[in-house]
Design a protein around this motif. Sequence first.
Motif, PDB file in Angstrom:
ATOM      1  N   GLU A   1      -9.716   5.288  -4.715  1.00 12.47           N
ATOM      2  CA  GLU A   1      -8.493   4.466  -4.628  1.00 12.47           C
ATOM      3  C   GLU A   1      -7.948   4.394  -3.208  1.00 12.47           C
ATOM      4  O   GLU A   1      -6.848   3.888  -2.979  1.00 12.47           O
ATOM      5  N   ASP A   2      -8.693   4.996  -2.288  1.00 12.47           N
ATOM      6  CA  ASP A   2      -8.242   5.015  -0.890  1.00 12.47           C
ATOM      7  C   ASP A   2      -6.910   5.729  -0.713  1.00 12.47           C
ATOM      8  O   ASP A   2      -6.082   5.332   0.111  1.00 12.47           O
ATOM      9  N   ALA A   3      -6.703   6.759  -1.509  1.00 11.09           N
ATOM     10  CA  ALA A   3      -5.468   7.528  -1.369  1.00 11.09           C
ATOM     11  C   ALA A   3      -5.435   8.175   0.017  1.00 11.09           C
ATOM     12  O   ALA A   3      -6.451   8.659   0.513  1.00 11.09           O
ATOM     13  N   ALA A   4      -4.258   8.151   0.610  1.00 16.12           N
ATOM     14  CA  ALA A   4      -4.123   8.735   1.946  1.00 16.12           C
ATOM     15  C   ALA A   4      -4.506  10.212   1.910  1.00 16.12           C
ATOM     16  O   ALA A   4      -4.051  10.950   1.035  1.00 16.12           O
ATOM     17  N   HIS A   5      -5.344  10.605   2.813  1.00 19.34           N
ATOM     18  CA  HIS A   5      -5.744  12.011   2.846  1.00 19.34           C
ATOM     19  C   HIS A   5      -6.179  12.417   4.245  1.00 19.34           C
ATOM     20  O   HIS A   5      -6.514  11.572   5.080  1.00 19.34           O
TER      21      HIS A   5
END
Length: 513
Positions: free
Chosen positions: A160-164
């Motif tokens: 989901e392309d979550a910020a990390h």
Amino acid sequence: MVNENKKVRVRFAPSPTGGLHLGGVRTVLFNYLFAKHHGGEFVLRIEDTDQSRFVAGAEEYIFDCLNWCGLTPDESPVHGGAYGPYRQSERKESYRKYAEQLVADGSAYYAFDTPAELEEMRNRFKTAESPSPQYNYILREQMRNSLTLGEEEVARLLSEDAAHVIRIKMPTDETIVFTDMIRGEVAFHSSQTDDKVLLKADGMPTYHLAVVVDDYLMKITHAFRGEEWLPSAPVHILLWKYLFGLDQMPQWAHLPLILKPDGNGKLSKRDGDRMGFPVFAMNWTDPKTTETTQGFRERGFLPEAFINMLVMLGWNDGTENEIFTLQKLVDKFTMERVHKGGARFDYEKAKWFNHEWIKHLPASHYQPRVRQLLEAEGISVPDDGQLQKVLELVKDRCTLLPDFVQQAGFFFKTPTNIDTAAIKPKWDEKKNLFFGEMMLAFDLAPSWQHEELERTFKELTAVHEIKPGELMLPLRIMLVGGKFGPGVFHVAEVLGKEETIKRIKFTLQLVQG
RNA sequence: GGCCGGUUCGUCUAUCGGCUAGGACAUCUCCCUUUCACGGAGGAAAGACGGGUUCGAUUCCCGUACCGGCUACCA
């Protein structure tokens, strides 16, 4: 210390965020001297991984400073080289794979905590004994990362392309030892260092990852940096071990800090503002505030003196010599003689170095800069030869370049502000008469040499039965305007007959009126 | 707080077990200079503290104190 088989390669890696500090220039110097001493190469790499701190013009400014100091890089964004690009922002794509490699082999992990969550964690665990809780081997168990979240959840977040970010996974119980070129063996316990972020959410590496990857890719053999980096050395050592092997790692040297003149802490721009001396190499104008901070160059320092002064803050050649040319420094420099302890900056001593260099160097060396200074004060100097002669005559009296304005200016511009107060109280008709005749005697002098002029003057004082001492100061005031400058007959010689007589006449009128 | 580093005149430093602790800046005195400098001569000024090791410690080891650095998705 130096592996004979490998060509020495060092780098200076500033982040272009503002003026170039004294300490930065000294780090460059030590890098440069070490490299050149060993016939190696000096690389300049721009550490611009923090996009939020980008400052327009800062990079160009760094080059100007190095250029002024005569510390030219062999490779850099503008000099080119085989290991480019030399700007980390342009190398962005190369870092991720190393970070991913670390995740794959279990030395690093994804962390999805938001800045707010991080702050919340720090507040929650903050106590009197532990004012700054670390994201470490204990706390990471309670945070949102690929160690705690489970494979599926991590895969989902990633897809989901979550910020990390990617953090290094510091070992729980390991002693990390390395040999610093200046400090010898230094040991850290892995549990004391937190899980530093390696790759930021924007995809940029942090310094920790970038310095290791780039030093490797650029084949750096010796890595010098300020002592403030010592605490993060274990992270870098580990990264070297995981990524490229410890046998590939450069030799580290953590340079002592340059300290405030008056007490505690490392020298900052603020100290300079506070105590009235420069801290930056050259003028720096903040593009946002348009505020200019004066640099050593503009204050009137010679680059020779500037680097000479800097190198002596933490190094010496073991003799009582203190004055060195760059070339001499290259010959003599060794890391063995670099100190461990920080050095307080002493502006008085810095000025002394400049004074020494002004005296030692032929005036032709700084003549163009002095000309500029004079012209900026509205003093035009038509003849180079004449300027040269004057500068040689007065340079003993000049500590900083702007001092030449006072010491040399009156040779080219008839003084208008004449210190008549110094002679008026003791003025009398006898002196009036004397100077009247002296102008005639000077006019008839067979030659216009200072010896001749002094002889003429002395003879006349005898005739008038006045002590020469009573007339020397008035004569000086007439020619110079004040109580300073070289021998008064030397001044007259340089001024020439016409101008000398003109100035005497002028002051005579002032005094009489 | 924790971790790491450092500690010789006011400041920068020499000394790699033998020291009457040397030099430079700054400061003070004198000389030179009929100005201001330059230059020259001289003075005052230091091993943080406590333990070891050693014939002998500024130097080596250990503690203490003090100073500094770090403790960010900054470098």
